[in-house]
Design a protein around this motif. Structure first.
Motif, PDB file in Angstrom:
ATOM      1  N   VAL A 101     -20.278  66.989  19.134  1.00  0.00           N
ATOM      2  CA  VAL A 101     -21.450  67.379  18.340  1.00  0.00           C
ATOM      3  C   VAL A 101     -22.203  66.121  17.927  1.00  0.00           C
ATOM      4  O   VAL A 101     -21.708  65.314  17.143  1.00  0.00           O
ATOM      5  CB  VAL A 101     -21.060  68.184  17.080  1.00  0.00           C
ATOM      6  CG1 VAL A 101     -22.328  68.712  16.395  1.00  0.00           C
ATOM      7  CG2 VAL A 101     -20.117  69.325  17.420  1.00  0.00           C
ATOM      8  N   GLU A 102     -23.405  65.979  18.475  1.00  0.00           N
ATOM      9  CA  GLU A 102     -24.263  64.836  18.150  1.00  0.00           C
ATOM     10  C   GLU A 102     -25.366  65.284  17.191  1.00  0.00           C
ATOM     11  O   GLU A 102     -26.010  66.304  17.415  1.00  0.00           O
ATOM     12  CB  GLU A 102     -24.889  64.270  19.425  1.00  0.00           C
ATOM     13  CG  GLU A 102     -25.838  63.105  19.193  1.00  0.00           C
ATOM     14  CD  GLU A 102     -26.484  62.600  20.481  1.00  0.00           C
ATOM     15  OE1 GLU A 102     -27.504  61.891  20.392  1.00  0.00           O
ATOM     16  OE2 GLU A 102     -25.977  62.935  21.573  1.00  0.00           O
ATOM     17  N   ARG A 103     -25.549  64.539  16.118  1.00  0.00           N
ATOM     18  CA  ARG A 103     -26.589  64.819  15.118  1.00  0.00           C
ATOM     19  C   ARG A 103     -26.552  66.277  14.657  1.00  0.00           C
ATOM     20  O   ARG A 103     -27.572  66.969  14.590  1.00  0.00           O
ATOM     21  CB  ARG A 103     -27.984  64.459  15.659  1.00  0.00           C
ATOM     22  CG  ARG A 103     -28.118  62.985  15.967  1.00  0.00           C
ATOM     23  CD  ARG A 103     -29.534  62.562  16.263  1.00  0.00           C
ATOM     24  NE  ARG A 103     -29.604  61.135  16.516  1.00  0.00           N
ATOM     25  CZ  ARG A 103     -29.674  60.201  15.576  1.00  0.00           C
ATOM     26  NH1 ARG A 103     -29.678  60.560  14.312  1.00  0.00           N
ATOM     27  NH2 ARG A 103     -29.731  58.927  15.878  1.00  0.00           N
ATOM     28  N   GLY A 104     -25.361  66.720  14.324  1.00  0.00           N
ATOM     29  CA  GLY A 104     -25.177  68.104  13.899  1.00  0.00           C
ATOM     30  C   GLY A 104     -25.962  68.457  12.649  1.00  0.00           C
ATOM     31  O   GLY A 104     -26.193  67.608  11.789  1.00  0.00           O
ATOM     32  N   THR A 105     -26.384  69.704  12.549  1.00  0.00           N
ATOM     33  CA  THR A 105     -27.149  70.339  11.468  1.00  0.00           C
ATOM     34  C   THR A 105     -28.610  69.918  11.451  1.00  0.00           C
ATOM     35  O   THR A 105     -29.365  70.370  10.592  1.00  0.00           O
ATOM     36  CB  THR A 105     -26.551  70.105  10.057  1.00  0.00           C
ATOM     37  OG1 THR A 105     -26.935  68.821   9.564  1.00  0.00           O
ATOM     38  CG2 THR A 105     -25.039  70.260  10.044  1.00  0.00           C
ATOM     39  N   THR A 106     -29.040  69.056  12.370  1.00  0.00           N
ATOM     40  CA  THR A 106     -30.436  68.624  12.422  1.00  0.00           C
ATOM     41  C   THR A 106     -31.120  69.281  13.618  1.00  0.00           C
ATOM     42  O   THR A 106     -30.460  69.836  14.503  1.00  0.00           O
ATOM     43  CB  THR A 106     -30.538  67.092  12.572  1.00  0.00           C
ATOM     44  OG1 THR A 106     -30.190  66.720  13.916  1.00  0.00           O
ATOM     45  CG2 THR A 106     -29.619  66.377  11.580  1.00  0.00           C
ATOM     46  N   ALA A 127     -21.604  70.206  23.071  1.00  0.00           N
ATOM     47  CA  ALA A 127     -21.006  70.603  24.344  1.00  0.00           C
ATOM     48  C   ALA A 127     -19.534  70.885  24.136  1.00  0.00           C
ATOM     49  O   ALA A 127     -18.884  70.259  23.299  1.00  0.00           O
ATOM     50  CB  ALA A 127     -21.182  69.498  25.393  1.00  0.00           C
ATOM     51  N   VAL A 128     -19.028  71.844  24.885  1.00  0.00           N
ATOM     52  CA  VAL A 128     -17.603  72.181  24.844  1.00  0.00           C
ATOM     53  C   VAL A 128     -16.975  71.784  26.166  1.00  0.00           C
ATOM     54  O   VAL A 128     -17.517  72.061  27.234  1.00  0.00           O
ATOM     55  CB  VAL A 128     -17.405  73.690  24.575  1.00  0.00           C
ATOM     56  CG1 VAL A 128     -15.932  74.060  24.716  1.00  0.00           C
ATOM     57  CG2 VAL A 128     -17.903  74.052  23.187  1.00  0.00           C
ATOM     58  N   THR A 129     -15.831  71.130  26.087  1.00  0.00           N
ATOM     59  CA  THR A 129     -15.134  70.680  27.284  1.00  0.00           C
ATOM     60  C   THR A 129     -13.629  70.748  27.005  1.00  0.00           C
ATOM     61  O   THR A 129     -13.179  71.510  26.159  1.00  0.00           O
ATOM     62  CB  THR A 129     -15.600  69.253  27.665  1.00  0.00           C
ATOM     63  OG1 THR A 129     -14.942  68.835  28.867  1.00  0.00           O
ATOM     64  CG2 THR A 129     -15.343  68.245  26.572  1.00  0.00           C
ATOM     65  N   LEU A 156     -13.284  65.169  28.737  1.00  0.00           N
ATOM     66  CA  LEU A 156     -14.038  64.548  27.654  1.00  0.00           C
ATOM     67  C   LEU A 156     -14.891  63.376  28.123  1.00  0.00           C
ATOM     68  O   LEU A 156     -16.102  63.320  27.858  1.00  0.00           O
ATOM     69  CB  LEU A 156     -13.078  64.095  26.546  1.00  0.00           C
ATOM     70  CG  LEU A 156     -13.712  63.367  25.357  1.00  0.00           C
ATOM     71  CD1 LEU A 156     -14.755  64.234  24.677  1.00  0.00           C
ATOM     72  CD2 LEU A 156     -12.639  62.932  24.357  1.00  0.00           C
ATOM     73  N   GLU A 157     -14.296  62.429  28.809  1.00  0.00           N
ATOM     74  CA  GLU A 157     -15.046  61.239  29.217  1.00  0.00           C
ATOM     75  C   GLU A 157     -16.198  61.589  30.148  1.00  0.00           C
ATOM     76  O   GLU A 157     -17.311  61.059  29.996  1.00  0.00           O
ATOM     77  CB  GLU A 157     -14.108  60.244  29.899  1.00  0.00           C
ATOM     78  CG  GLU A 157     -13.048  59.662  28.985  1.00  0.00           C
ATOM     79  CD  GLU A 157     -12.088  58.760  29.740  1.00  0.00           C
ATOM     80  OE1 GLU A 157     -12.532  57.671  30.170  1.00  0.00           O
ATOM     81  OE2 GLU A 157     -10.912  59.138  29.921  1.00  0.00           O
ATOM     82  N   ARG A 172     -21.962  62.464  31.393  1.00  0.00           N
ATOM     83  CA  ARG A 172     -22.912  63.372  32.048  1.00  0.00           C
ATOM     84  C   ARG A 172     -24.036  63.797  31.104  1.00  0.00           C
ATOM     85  O   ARG A 172     -25.202  63.873  31.503  1.00  0.00           O
ATOM     86  CB  ARG A 172     -22.181  64.610  32.564  1.00  0.00           C
ATOM     87  CG  ARG A 172     -23.081  65.608  33.302  1.00  0.00           C
ATOM     88  CD  ARG A 172     -22.298  66.782  33.817  1.00  0.00           C
ATOM     89  NE  ARG A 172     -21.716  67.592  32.742  1.00  0.00           N
ATOM     90  CZ  ARG A 172     -20.421  67.635  32.467  1.00  0.00           C
ATOM     91  NH1 ARG A 172     -19.554  66.922  33.167  1.00  0.00           N
ATOM     92  NH2 ARG A 172     -19.978  68.398  31.477  1.00  0.00           N
ATOM     93  N   GLU A 173     -23.700  64.054  29.835  1.00  0.00           N
ATOM     94  CA  GLU A 173     -24.690  64.583  28.902  1.00  0.00           C
ATOM     95  C   GLU A 173     -25.289  63.513  27.997  1.00  0.00           C
ATOM     96  O   GLU A 173     -26.127  63.807  27.150  1.00  0.00           O
ATOM     97  CB  GLU A 173     -24.070  65.705  28.068  1.00  0.00           C
ATOM     98  CG  GLU A 173     -23.537  66.835  28.928  1.00  0.00           C
ATOM     99  CD  GLU A 173     -23.658  68.184  28.252  1.00  0.00           C
ATOM    100  OE1 GLU A 173     -24.369  68.290  27.219  1.00  0.00           O
ATOM    101  OE2 GLU A 173     -23.048  69.132  28.752  1.00  0.00           O
ATOM    102  N   GLY A 174     -24.859  62.278  28.186  1.00  0.00           N
ATOM    103  CA  GLY A 174     -25.481  61.166  27.476  1.00  0.00           C
ATOM    104  C   GLY A 174     -25.317  61.185  25.977  1.00  0.00           C
ATOM    105  O   GLY A 174     -26.244  60.825  25.232  1.00  0.00           O
TER     106      GLY A 174
END
Length: 287
Positions: A217-222, A228-230, A235-236, A241-243
Motif C-alpha cells: 500500500v503506497e500513500r494509503g488513504t490519499t 496491490a496484492v501478491t 513480492l519483489e 513491475r508496479e513501480g
C-alpha cells in the motif's frame, strides 16, 4: 432525540479552549494522509500554532488547515536522504520554544510509532521544554482499513506486529525472524521496500510459506493510494513491475485474503472523484 446542551458545551470548551502555552511544543500525529482522519485535538493545536515543523508525509490537505499566520518549516526525511538531520530538527524545536512560540511538531501517522517522536520528546525533556503528545492514526491501521484489510481477525490473525523495515544509519535488518514467521499473526513492515529481498528470504527461511498473501500500500488513504496484492514469493517482482515507491507499507498475513471482499465502495467513489479533481487541476493530464 434530545441532546444535552451542557455536555456539548463542555466538549467544545475542552477542544477549543485548552491552553496551548507560548514556549510549549506539541508533538502531533497527523494520521496517514486523509484529513478526515485528523483528530479534533490535532486540529485545534495546528490552528493555534505560531510555528509548525512538519514532515514530508503530512498531506497538503492537512497543511491547508494550519493557522495561516503560522511559520511552516519543512524538515521532511526520505530513506537515505535527510532533508534536515534529526539532530538539527531537535535543536530547532528547542530554539522555537525558547522564543516563546507555540510550536507544533507535525508528523505523519502517529508520533510514537516509527515517527521518532520519542527521540524528540527526550530531547525536549533534556532541555527543560514543556511538551505534550497527541496520538494520530498510524499508517498501518489507516491504510489497511482503507484497503479492506482487518489487521486482526479471529479466523485468520490473533495478533499484529508493526515492524521497521529500515534500520538507523542503514544497518542490516536484524529482527527476530523466527517469531515473525510464526503463524496466526499479521506483520506490517514500515519503510521496507529496499529490504524486501531480506524480508522474503528470512521469513521463508524461518518457516513462513512462500504463498502467504502480501499487500503493498503506497500513500494509503490519499487520492494517490496505490495498492496491490501478491504473495511472499511474488513480492519483489510486484514492487518492480508496479513501480512502488516510499511511503509504502508491506502487510503480510492471511488477513490480506479479505482485501477484495471488504473493499469499501464509498471509498472507491471518493477516490474516483479525487482523481477527477486532480486531473482537472492538471489541465486534463493525469497528475
Amino acid at each position: 432525540m434530545s441532546t444535552n446542551p451542557r455536555k456539548k458545551c463542555l466538549v467544545e470548551f475542552q477542544l477549543a479552549e485548552q491552553p496551548f502555552r507560548p514556549g510549549e511544543v506539541a508533538i502531533v500525529g497527523a494520521g496517514p494522509g486523509d484529513p478526515g482522519l485528523l483528530t479534533l485535538r490535532a486540529l485545534m493545536l495546528i490552528q493555534q500554532a505560531d510555528a509548525v515543523v512538519y514532515d514530508r508525509l503530512v498531506s497538503p490537505q492537512i497543511m491547508e488547515l494550519v493557522n495561516p499566520g503560522a511559520e511552516c518549516i519543512h524538515v521532511g526525511k526520505a530513506s537515505g536522504c535527510h532533508y534536515v538531520p534529526q539532530e538539527d530538527t531537535n535543536e530547532l524545536l528547542v530554539q522555537l520554544a525558547g522564543r516563546q512560540r507555540r510550536v507544533v511538531r507535525l508528523k505523519g501517522g502517529d508520533p510514537y510509532i516509527f515517527g521518532r517522536g520519542g527521540e524528540e520528546a527526550e530531547f525536549l525533556v533534556d532541555n527543560d521544554i514543556d511538551f505534550q503528545v497527541v496520538p494520530g492514526i498510524t499508517s498501518a491501521a489507516g491504510c489497511a482499513s482503507y484497503c479492506g484489510i482487518p489487521l486482526t481477525h479471529r479466523d485468520y490473525s490473533q495478533s499484529v506486529t508493526f515492524v521497521t523495515g529500515h534500520r538507523k544509519a542503514d544497518q542490516s535488518l536484524e529482527l527476530n525472524w523466527r517469531v515473525l514467521a510464526a503463524p496466526g499473526q499479521t506483520r506490517v513492515f514500515y519503510m521496507g521496500l529496499s529490504n524486501a529481498p531480506t524480508i522474503v528470504r528470512e521469513l521463508i527461511a524461518h518457516g513462513l510459506t512462500g504463498d502467504c498473501p502480501v499487500a503493498l500500500v503506497e500513500r494509503g488513504t490519499t487520492p494517490q493510494q496505490h495498492m496491490a496484492v501478491t504473495t511472499l514469493w511474488g513480492l519483489e517482482a510486484t514492487i518492480a513491475r508496479e513501480g512502488f515507491q516510499p511511503p509504502t507499507l508491506i502487510i503480510i498475513g492471511e488477513v490480506v485474503k479479505l482485501a477484495e471482499k471488504l473493499a469499501q465502495p464509498a471509498l472507491k467513489g471518493r477516490e474516483a472523484l479525487a482523481t477527477k479533481a486532480i486531473t482537472a487541476s492538471a489541465g486534463g493530464r493525469p497528475a
